[in-house]
Design a protein around this motif. Sequence first.
Motif, PDB file in Angstrom:
ATOM      1  N   TRP A  49       0.739  -1.241   0.007  1.00  0.00           N
ATOM      2  CA  TRP A  49       0.200  -0.144  -0.028  1.00  0.00           C
ATOM      3  C   TRP A  49       0.803   1.302  -0.157  1.00  0.00           C
ATOM      4  O   TRP A  49       0.543   2.211  -0.642  1.00  0.00           O
ATOM      5  CB  TRP A  49      -0.849   0.106   1.222  1.00  0.00           C
ATOM      6  N   LEU A  50       1.884   1.291   0.682  1.00  0.00           N
ATOM      7  CA  LEU A  50       2.689   2.524   0.930  1.00  0.00           C
ATOM      8  C   LEU A  50       3.336   2.842  -0.296  1.00  0.00           C
ATOM      9  O   LEU A  50       3.278   3.930  -0.866  1.00  0.00           O
ATOM     10  CB  LEU A  50       3.557   2.496   2.063  1.00  0.00           C
ATOM     11  N   SER A  51       3.880   1.605  -1.065  1.00  0.00           N
ATOM     12  CA  SER A  51       4.289   2.054  -2.397  1.00  0.00           C
ATOM     13  C   SER A  51       3.687   2.456  -3.489  1.00  0.00           C
ATOM     14  O   SER A  51       3.794   3.076  -4.197  1.00  0.00           O
ATOM     15  CB  SER A  51       5.240   0.752  -2.658  1.00  0.00           C
ATOM     16  N   SER A  52       2.205   1.769  -3.437  1.00  0.00           N
ATOM     17  CA  SER A  52       1.226   2.095  -4.504  1.00  0.00           C
ATOM     18  C   SER A  52       0.764   3.497  -4.201  1.00  0.00           C
ATOM     19  O   SER A  52       0.631   4.542  -4.923  1.00  0.00           O
ATOM     20  CB  SER A  52       0.341   1.093  -4.368  1.00  0.00           C
ATOM     21  N   TRP A  53       0.704   3.862  -2.747  1.00  0.00           N
ATOM     22  CA  TRP A  53       0.057   5.270  -2.504  1.00  0.00           C
ATOM     23  C   TRP A  53       1.175   6.403  -3.260  1.00  0.00           C
ATOM     24  O   TRP A  53       0.717   7.287  -3.549  1.00  0.00           O
ATOM     25  CB  TRP A  53      -0.180   5.354  -1.125  1.00  0.00           C
ATOM     26  N   ALA A  54       2.333   6.035  -2.805  1.00  0.00           N
ATOM     27  CA  ALA A  54       3.361   7.018  -3.355  1.00  0.00           C
ATOM     28  C   ALA A  54       3.120   7.305  -4.980  1.00  0.00           C
ATOM     29  O   ALA A  54       3.628   8.291  -5.361  1.00  0.00           O
ATOM     30  CB  ALA A  54       4.842   6.477  -3.246  1.00  0.00           C
ATOM     31  N   ILE A  55       2.807   6.260  -5.779  1.00  0.00           N
ATOM     32  CA  ILE A  55       2.478   6.524  -7.258  1.00  0.00           C
ATOM     33  C   ILE A  55       1.009   7.200  -7.439  1.00  0.00           C
ATOM     34  O   ILE A  55       0.861   7.988  -8.176  1.00  0.00           O
ATOM     35  CB  ILE A  55       2.585   5.300  -7.715  1.00  0.00           C
ATOM     36  N   ALA A  56       0.330   6.666  -6.540  1.00  0.00           N
ATOM     37  CA  ALA A  56      -1.307   7.005  -6.503  1.00  0.00           C
ATOM     38  C   ALA A  56      -1.461   8.466  -6.551  1.00  0.00           C
ATOM     39  O   ALA A  56      -2.215   9.152  -7.344  1.00  0.00           O
ATOM     40  CB  ALA A  56      -2.303   6.292  -6.008  1.00  0.00           C
ATOM     41  N   PHE A  57      -0.897   9.065  -5.218  1.00  0.00           N
ATOM     42  CA  PHE A  57      -1.126  10.519  -5.110  1.00  0.00           C
ATOM     43  C   PHE A  57      -0.751  11.397  -6.271  1.00  0.00           C
ATOM     44  O   PHE A  57      -1.503  12.033  -6.675  1.00  0.00           O
ATOM     45  CB  PHE A  57      -0.587  10.979  -3.767  1.00  0.00           C
ATOM     46  N   PRO A  58       0.283  11.426  -6.543  1.00  0.00           N
ATOM     47  CA  PRO A  58       0.913  12.458  -7.542  1.00  0.00           C
ATOM     48  C   PRO A  58      -0.097  12.035  -9.059  1.00  0.00           C
ATOM     49  O   PRO A  58      -0.431  12.974  -9.682  1.00  0.00           O
ATOM     50  CB  PRO A  58       2.280  12.224  -7.915  1.00  0.00           C
ATOM     51  N   SER A  59      -0.152  10.800  -9.122  1.00  0.00           N
ATOM     52  CA  SER A  59      -1.169  10.604 -10.465  1.00  0.00           C
ATOM     53  C   SER A  59      -2.546  11.210 -10.362  1.00  0.00           C
ATOM     54  O   SER A  59      -2.761  11.413 -11.409  1.00  0.00           O
ATOM     55  CB  SER A  59      -1.177   8.984 -10.600  1.00  0.00           C
ATOM     56  N   VAL A  60      -3.015  10.874  -9.234  1.00  0.00           N
ATOM     57  CA  VAL A  60      -4.379  11.716  -9.130  1.00  0.00           C
ATOM     58  C   VAL A  60      -4.113  13.273  -9.465  1.00  0.00           C
ATOM     59  O   VAL A  60      -5.326  13.592 -10.034  1.00  0.00           O
ATOM     60  CB  VAL A  60      -4.943  11.255  -7.796  1.00  0.00           C
ATOM     61  N   LEU A  61      -3.366  13.649  -8.826  1.00  0.00           N
ATOM     62  CA  LEU A  61      -3.050  15.133  -9.035  1.00  0.00           C
ATOM     63  C   LEU A  61      -2.910  15.491 -10.518  1.00  0.00           C
ATOM     64  O   LEU A  61      -3.472  16.595 -10.872  1.00  0.00           O
ATOM     65  CB  LEU A  61      -1.978  15.635  -7.960  1.00  0.00           C
ATOM     66  N   VAL A  62      -2.416  14.803 -11.124  1.00  0.00           N
ATOM     67  CA  VAL A  62      -1.983  15.109 -12.587  1.00  0.00           C
ATOM     68  C   VAL A  62      -3.164  14.895 -13.334  1.00  0.00           C
ATOM     69  O   VAL A  62      -3.464  15.424 -14.450  1.00  0.00           O
ATOM     70  CB  VAL A  62      -0.591  14.160 -12.987  1.00  0.00           C
ATOM     71  N   VAL A  63      -3.891  13.399 -13.187  1.00  0.00           N
ATOM     72  CA  VAL A  63      -4.969  12.917 -14.061  1.00  0.00           C
ATOM     73  C   VAL A  63      -6.189  13.567 -13.768  1.00  0.00           C
ATOM     74  O   VAL A  63      -7.127  13.955 -14.853  1.00  0.00           O
ATOM     75  CB  VAL A  63      -5.243  11.414 -13.959  1.00  0.00           C
ATOM     76  N   ALA A  64      -6.449  14.219 -12.722  1.00  0.00           N
ATOM     77  CA  ALA A  64      -7.869  14.605 -12.050  1.00  0.00           C
ATOM     78  C   ALA A  64      -8.252  15.866 -12.833  1.00  0.00           C
ATOM     79  O   ALA A  64      -9.264  15.782 -13.553  1.00  0.00           O
ATOM     80  CB  ALA A  64      -7.954  14.869 -10.771  1.00  0.00           C
ATOM     81  N   PRO A  65      -7.416  16.811 -13.283  1.00  0.00           N
ATOM     82  CA  PRO A  65      -7.870  18.052 -14.320  1.00  0.00           C
ATOM     83  C   PRO A  65      -8.122  17.595 -15.670  1.00  0.00           C
ATOM     84  O   PRO A  65      -9.096  18.120 -16.351  1.00  0.00           O
ATOM     85  CB  PRO A  65      -6.534  18.850 -14.228  1.00  0.00           C
ATOM     86  N   PHE A  66      -7.466  16.574 -16.117  1.00  0.00           N
ATOM     87  CA  PHE A  66      -7.954  15.905 -17.410  1.00  0.00           C
ATOM     88  C   PHE A  66      -9.045  15.426 -17.444  1.00  0.00           C
ATOM     89  O   PHE A  66     -10.086  15.533 -18.437  1.00  0.00           O
ATOM     90  CB  PHE A  66      -6.858  14.917 -18.210  1.00  0.00           C
ATOM     91  N   VAL A  67      -9.385  14.574 -16.598  1.00  0.00           N
ATOM     92  CA  VAL A  67     -10.817  13.502 -16.418  1.00  0.00           C
ATOM     93  C   VAL A  67     -11.953  14.849 -16.219  1.00  0.00           C
ATOM     94  O   VAL A  67     -12.979  14.536 -16.846  1.00  0.00           O
ATOM     95  CB  VAL A  67     -10.618  12.881 -15.341  1.00  0.00           C
ATOM     96  N   ARG A  68     -11.398  15.789 -15.359  1.00  0.00           N
ATOM     97  CA  ARG A  68     -12.712  16.692 -15.245  1.00  0.00           C
ATOM     98  C   ARG A  68     -12.893  17.362 -16.463  1.00  0.00           C
ATOM     99  O   ARG A  68     -14.095  17.687 -16.899  1.00  0.00           O
ATOM    100  CB  ARG A  68     -12.366  17.985 -14.294  1.00  0.00           C
ATOM    101  N   ARG A  69     -11.883  17.859 -17.288  1.00  0.00           N
ATOM    102  CA  ARG A  69     -12.093  18.363 -18.570  1.00  0.00           C
ATOM    103  C   ARG A  69     -12.961  17.332 -19.499  1.00  0.00           C
ATOM    104  O   ARG A  69     -14.049  17.830 -20.259  1.00  0.00           O
ATOM    105  CB  ARG A  69     -10.814  18.812 -19.419  1.00  0.00           C
ATOM    106  N   VAL A  70     -12.558  16.353 -19.795  1.00  0.00           N
ATOM    107  CA  VAL A  70     -13.334  15.278 -20.542  1.00  0.00           C
ATOM    108  C   VAL A  70     -14.733  15.219 -19.936  1.00  0.00           C
ATOM    109  O   VAL A  70     -15.781  15.050 -20.751  1.00  0.00           O
ATOM    110  CB  VAL A  70     -12.632  13.794 -20.398  1.00  0.00           C
ATOM    111  N   LEU A  71     -14.942  15.165 -18.860  1.00  0.00           N
ATOM    112  CA  LEU A  71     -16.344  14.899 -18.212  1.00  0.00           C
ATOM    113  C   LEU A  71     -17.292  16.171 -18.401  1.00  0.00           C
ATOM    114  O   LEU A  71     -18.484  16.030 -18.804  1.00  0.00           O
ATOM    115  CB  LEU A  71     -16.227  14.690 -16.581  1.00  0.00           C
ATOM    116  N   HIS A  72     -16.572  17.315 -18.606  1.00  0.00           N
ATOM    117  CA  HIS A  72     -17.544  18.440 -18.852  1.00  0.00           C
ATOM    118  C   HIS A  72     -17.848  18.485 -20.129  1.00  0.00           C
ATOM    119  O   HIS A  72     -19.082  18.982 -20.750  1.00  0.00           O
ATOM    120  CB  HIS A  72     -16.522  19.978 -18.589  1.00  0.00           C
ATOM    121  N   LYS A  73     -17.101  18.007 -21.409  1.00  0.00           N
ATOM    122  CA  LYS A  73     -17.266  17.915 -22.632  1.00  0.00           C
ATOM    123  C   LYS A  73     -18.746  16.752 -22.991  1.00  0.00           C
ATOM    124  O   LYS A  73     -19.348  16.781 -23.653  1.00  0.00           O
ATOM    125  CB  LYS A  73     -16.281  17.441 -23.440  1.00  0.00           C
ATOM    126  N   MET A  74     -18.685  15.763 -21.601  1.00  0.00           N
ATOM    127  CA  MET A  74     -19.718  14.661 -21.948  1.00  0.00           C
ATOM    128  C   MET A  74     -20.858  14.744 -21.290  1.00  0.00           C
ATOM    129  O   MET A  74     -21.727  14.323 -21.551  1.00  0.00           O
ATOM    130  CB  MET A  74     -18.861  13.277 -21.396  1.00  0.00           C
TER     131      MET A  74
END
Length: 76
Positions: A49-74
């Motif tokens: 969990w600790l090693s995957s959280w170290a990858i997941a947290f920055p990934s969420v911060l980077v991917v979330a704005p893209f997902v929000r833009r896609v969802l706003h179009k859908m």
Amino acid sequence: MRPFIPRPLEHIAFGLLLSCFMSLLISGVSTFLAAGMGPGFVGNWLSAWLSSWAIAFPSVLVVAPFVRRVLHKMVV
């Protein structure tokens, strides 16, 4: 109850909590499927969990704005 996270940091707090719980659940399932519920399960799970959280947290911060833009179009 008074909020303690300033509004400008809400997206970071959201990413922190989302990545924490998602990586905790997924690493638990993955650890169980790979090694079973034997001795050392909890230690192995927390290590994964600790090693995957170290990858997941920055990934969420980077991917979330893209997902929000896609969802706003859908979403109508």
